[in-house]
Design a protein around this motif. Structure first.
Motif, PDB file in Angstrom:
ATOM      1  N   HIS A 137     -54.720  -8.257  25.314  1.00 52.65           N
ATOM      2  CA  HIS A 137     -55.310  -8.310  26.915  1.00 52.65           C
ATOM      3  C   HIS A 137     -56.149  -6.921  27.106  1.00 52.65           C
ATOM      4  N   ASN A 138     -55.544  -5.671  26.680  1.00 53.27           N
ATOM      5  CA  ASN A 138     -55.981  -4.448  26.759  1.00 53.27           C
ATOM      6  C   ASN A 138     -57.160  -4.311  26.211  1.00 53.27           C
ATOM      7  N   PHE A 139     -57.305  -4.696  25.081  1.00 56.14           N
ATOM      8  CA  PHE A 139     -58.583  -4.510  24.085  1.00 56.14           C
ATOM      9  C   PHE A 139     -59.630  -5.444  24.713  1.00 56.14           C
ATOM     10  N   VAL A 140     -59.599  -6.683  25.565  1.00 58.90           N
ATOM     11  CA  VAL A 140     -60.796  -7.669  26.425  1.00 58.90           C
ATOM     12  C   VAL A 140     -60.902  -6.668  27.335  1.00 58.90           C
ATOM     13  N   GLU A 141     -59.866  -5.939  28.170  1.00 58.28           N
ATOM     14  CA  GLU A 141     -60.123  -5.542  29.432  1.00 58.28           C
ATOM     15  C   GLU A 141     -61.230  -4.100  29.204  1.00 58.28           C
ATOM     16  N   VAL A 142     -60.969  -3.322  27.800  1.00 57.66           N
ATOM     17  CA  VAL A 142     -61.616  -2.367  27.400  1.00 57.66           C
ATOM     18  C   VAL A 142     -63.260  -2.811  27.266  1.00 57.66           C
ATOM     19  N   LEU A 143     -63.169  -3.928  26.400  1.00 56.59           N
ATOM     20  CA  LEU A 143     -64.435  -4.535  26.145  1.00 56.59           C
ATOM     21  C   LEU A 143     -65.228  -4.876  27.461  1.00 56.59           C
ATOM     22  N   ASP A 144     -64.778  -5.326  28.475  1.00 58.46           N
ATOM     23  CA  ASP A 144     -65.035  -5.548  29.757  1.00 58.46           C
ATOM     24  C   ASP A 144     -65.554  -4.455  30.340  1.00 58.46           C
ATOM     25  N   LYS A 145     -64.935  -3.299  30.248  1.00 56.66           N
ATOM     26  CA  LYS A 145     -65.097  -2.255  31.180  1.00 56.66           C
ATOM     27  C   LYS A 145     -66.367  -1.399  30.547  1.00 56.66           C
ATOM     28  N   TYR A 146     -66.393  -1.505  29.281  1.00 54.73           N
ATOM     29  CA  TYR A 146     -67.789  -0.999  28.688  1.00 54.73           C
ATOM     30  C   TYR A 146     -68.952  -1.654  28.612  1.00 54.73           C
ATOM     31  N   PHE A 147     -68.972  -3.289  28.405  1.00 57.99           N
ATOM     32  CA  PHE A 147     -69.999  -4.091  28.554  1.00 57.99           C
ATOM     33  C   PHE A 147     -70.206  -4.569  29.858  1.00 57.99           C
ATOM     34  N   SER A 148     -69.481  -4.207  30.724  1.00 57.24           N
ATOM     35  CA  SER A 148     -69.468  -4.959  32.247  1.00 57.24           C
ATOM     36  C   SER A 148     -69.619  -6.490  32.004  1.00 57.24           C
ATOM     37  N   ARG A 149     -68.564  -7.424  31.882  1.00 61.67           N
ATOM     38  CA  ARG A 149     -68.316  -8.532  31.660  1.00 61.67           C
ATOM     39  C   ARG A 149     -68.782  -8.951  30.159  1.00 61.67           C
TER      40      ARG A 149
END
Length: 144
Positions: free
Chosen positions: A85-97
């Protein structure tokens, strides 16, 4: 210890794979096919932890993507579930969605994020800002 980290779409195509133990290429293909089949065939009501051969699978679905992590018997399943979940949240933050296309076209960046979080099969960092700091530096260098 984490043995491998996979991102797979609903069609069973691997979008990201990282192995922390040596596995021959032909065996990787067979392993990934079996693991993917195992996880994709399960319903949403079933547990996200699966015993498979000599290790456990921890997986989580996000829209059309599955993140599957193979771990040994000593690793904590809930910690790995939270890592996903943290990995996906980091991806979300970097790529914005984040989307599957972001992962496909920026695979180098996704690997950098994963490498900042997991080293030699051990979780080493969970703080989003520290994980993304090297990427922001790379982005600044690329701009300037």
């Amino acid at each position: 210890m984490i043995k491998f980290f996979l991102m797979v779409n609903k069609q069973g195509q691997t979008r990201l794979s990282r192995y922390y133990e040596h596995v021959e290429i032909n065996k990787r293909t067979v392993l990934e096919a079996e693991v993917i089949r195992n996880c994709l065939s399960r319903s949403k009501d079933e547990c996200s932890f699966v015993e498979y051969k000599d290790f456990k699978l921890v997986y989580r679905q996000y829209a059309a993507l599955f993140v599957v992590v193979g771990i040994d018997q000593t690793e904590n399943e809930m910690a790995v579930y939270e890592l996903i979940h943290n990995f996906v949240e980091v991806l979300d933050k970097y790529f914005s969605r984040v989307s599957e296309l972001d992962i496909m076209f920026n695979l180098d960046r996704v690997h950098i994020i994963l490498d900042e979080m997991v080293l030699n099969g051990c979780i080493v960092e969970t703080n989003r800002n520290r994980i993304l700091a090297p990427l922001f530096v790379l982005d600044k260098v690329a701009e300037g």
